[in-house]
Design a protein around this motif. Structure first.
Motif, PDB file in Angstrom:
ATOM      1  N   THR A   1       0.839  -1.203   0.000  1.00 47.93           N
ATOM      2  CA  THR A   1       0.000   0.000   0.000  1.00 47.93           C
ATOM      3  C   THR A   1       0.872   1.251   0.000  1.00 47.93           C
ATOM      4  O   THR A   1       2.019   1.218   0.450  1.00 47.93           O
ATOM      5  N   VAL A   2       0.295   2.341  -0.481  1.00 41.47           N
ATOM      6  CA  VAL A   2       0.915   3.657  -0.324  1.00 41.47           C
ATOM      7  C   VAL A   2      -0.139   4.609   0.220  1.00 41.47           C
ATOM      8  O   VAL A   2      -1.323   4.494  -0.095  1.00 41.47           O
ATOM      9  N   GLN A   3       0.318   5.521   1.066  1.00 39.13           N
ATOM     10  CA  GLN A   3      -0.557   6.572   1.581  1.00 39.13           C
ATOM     11  C   GLN A   3      -0.052   7.897   1.032  1.00 39.13           C
ATOM     12  O   GLN A   3       1.146   8.183   1.074  1.00 39.13           O
ATOM     13  N   VAL A   4      -0.963   8.723   0.516  1.00 34.03           N
ATOM     14  CA  VAL A   4      -0.535   9.916  -0.207  1.00 34.03           C
ATOM     15  C   VAL A   4      -1.543  11.043  -0.041  1.00 34.03           C
ATOM     16  O   VAL A   4      -2.735  10.800   0.165  1.00 34.03           O
ATOM     17  N   ILE A   5      -1.056  12.282  -0.102  1.00 35.81           N
ATOM     18  CA  ILE A   5      -1.942  13.442  -0.123  1.00 35.81           C
ATOM     19  C   ILE A   5      -2.560  13.561  -1.508  1.00 35.81           C
ATOM     20  O   ILE A   5      -1.858  13.570  -2.517  1.00 35.81           O
ATOM     21  N   TYR A   6      -3.876  13.637  -1.539  1.00 33.16           N
ATOM     22  CA  TYR A   6      -4.607  13.784  -2.809  1.00 33.16           C
ATOM     23  C   TYR A   6      -5.900  14.510  -2.507  1.00 33.16           C
ATOM     24  O   TYR A   6      -6.658  14.110  -1.612  1.00 33.16           O
ATOM     25  N   ASN A   7      -6.132  15.604  -3.198  1.00 34.10           N
ATOM     26  CA  ASN A   7      -7.378  16.361  -3.032  1.00 34.10           C
ATOM     27  C   ASN A   7      -7.605  17.259  -4.246  1.00 34.10           C
ATOM     28  O   ASN A   7      -6.837  17.206  -5.217  1.00 34.10           O
ATOM     29  N   ILE A   8      -8.635  18.057  -4.194  1.00 34.34           N
ATOM     30  CA  ILE A   8      -8.976  18.922  -5.340  1.00 34.34           C
ATOM     31  C   ILE A   8      -7.818  19.839  -5.699  1.00 34.34           C
ATOM     32  O   ILE A   8      -7.553  20.094  -6.881  1.00 34.34           O
ATOM     33  N   PHE A   9      -7.109  20.339  -4.698  1.00 39.91           N
ATOM     34  CA  PHE A   9      -5.951  21.190  -4.961  1.00 39.91           C
ATOM     35  C   PHE A   9      -4.742  20.362  -5.389  1.00 39.91           C
ATOM     36  O   PHE A   9      -4.061  20.682  -6.355  1.00 39.91           O
ATOM     37  N   GLU A  10      -4.453  19.306  -4.657  1.00 39.15           N
ATOM     38  CA  GLU A  10      -3.274  18.466  -4.897  1.00 39.15           C
ATOM     39  C   GLU A  10      -3.657  17.260  -5.750  1.00 39.15           C
ATOM     40  O   GLU A  10      -4.001  16.187  -5.237  1.00 39.15           O
TER      41      GLU A  10
END
Length: 325
Positions: free
Chosen positions: A180-189
């Motif tokens: 698994t990987v955990q990552v920042i992901y959102n509308i901006f990023e």
């Protein structure tokens, strides 16, 4: 609640998971254990079965709360936690060798400490709290991971990618070492969409998304006049002119989509869950109210294609965790 497969782990995890940083009583000021326990239990009542914590969240305080709840419940709840780097440097700096961050003895001792904090026999997903692709083939950390799996102390291995550095784990994903990987992901990023997510789909690596609400920026509640308690990390994250910048960009999003600011949090979570590479999203939910607001979003419905297409234009390249960008 809708469930997705967490990559090659085979675990069926709830679309909405529980991000347990905020209940560690450190960077987020105002968390109270009684309310945190109620929030965790309420989330499980509503179908949540995945909790992400870390040894570094309140020096094990978050893990102890999570373990208390999981042990008391009859439902299957999967727990992911994280090992802090031995040099205590977040994010990982280039050129720092693996033996300074995750030597085998450190990986093993931290895992055993987390097991004691949680009061569990095994950790479903053990993660490194920082990562650098330079560490592939370096040091003895991989031997420790294999040993822990063989001993049944951890079931799966993952990493938490450095803030806003999704391309710093591409070689690891290709290697097949990681589950698994955990990552920042959102509308901006949105940068994980460029290279990381396609690779994760190709190699069947589970994706855990953090900071889907931009530390509150994408909830529609941050205004130029917002204030935070003394000592709260958001005073730094939203320092200077940043609250105004976020507020203006959120207003552009709501105008573009024709929605109210009260719909921003749901929209932001559905944006994340609309990507096929994403297995689960782990917003912080320190209160029952937060749980009741977020849990209904995990119903298997993403955003319509036209809304996702419009949101592509709201990508914003910046890093509020450092500097004055």
């Amino acid at each position: 609640m809708h469930y997705r497969t967490l990559g090659k782990t085979g675990l069926k995890v709830s679309e909405i998971g529980f991000g347990a940083w905020g209940i560690g009583q450190t960077a987020w000021v105002g968390a109270k254990d009684d309310e945190s326990l109620k929030a965790l239990n309420k989330a499980i009542d509503l179908g949540l079965n995945f909790i992400d914590t870390a040894l570094g969240y309140g020096n094990g305080h978050s893990e102890r709360l999570v373990g208390q709840v999981v042990r008391e419940r009859s439902e299957t709840v999967y727990v992911a936690t994280k090992i802090p780097p031995k040099n205590l440097e977040w994010p990982a700096r280039k050129g720092v060798p693996a033996h300074e961050t995750f030597p085998a003895d450190h990986v093993i001792s931290c895992t055993e400490q987390s097991l004691r904090n949680l009061g569990l026999d095994a950790i479903d997903v053990q993660q490194f709290h920082v990562w650098s692709d330079e560490w592939i083939g370096q040091g003895d950390w991989q031997e420790a991971v294999i040993k822990l799996k063989e001993q049944g102390k951890i079931r799966h291995f993952g990493i938490s990618i450095n803030d806003h550095e999704p391309e710093n784990a591409l070689e690891l994903v290709k290697s097949g070492i990681v589950d698994t990987v955990q990552v920042i992901y959102n509308i901006f990023e949105q940068s994980p969409e460029d290279k990381l997510f396609p690779l994760c789909l190709e190699h069947n690596v589970g994706v855990i998304v953090r900071v889907a609400l931009d530390e509150g920026g994408l909830t529609g509640t941050i205004t130029p006049d917002s204030t935070f308690p003394e000592g709260d990390f958001r005073n730094g994250y939203f320092r200077g002119d940043r609250k105004r910048q976020v507020w203006e960009r959120v207003n552009r999003i709501t105008e573009d989509l024709g929605i109210g600011t009260d719909q921003m949090a749901e929209t932001a979570l559905r944006f994340v869950l609309s990507h096929p590479a994403v297995s689960t999203v782990i917003p912080g939910m320190r209160t029952v109210r937060n749980v009741e607001r977020n849990m209904p979003v995990g119903d298997g419905r993403g955003l319509p294609d036209d809304m996702r297409a419009k949101l592509k234009a709201h990508r914003w390249i910046r890093n509020f965790y450092k500097g004055d960008e």
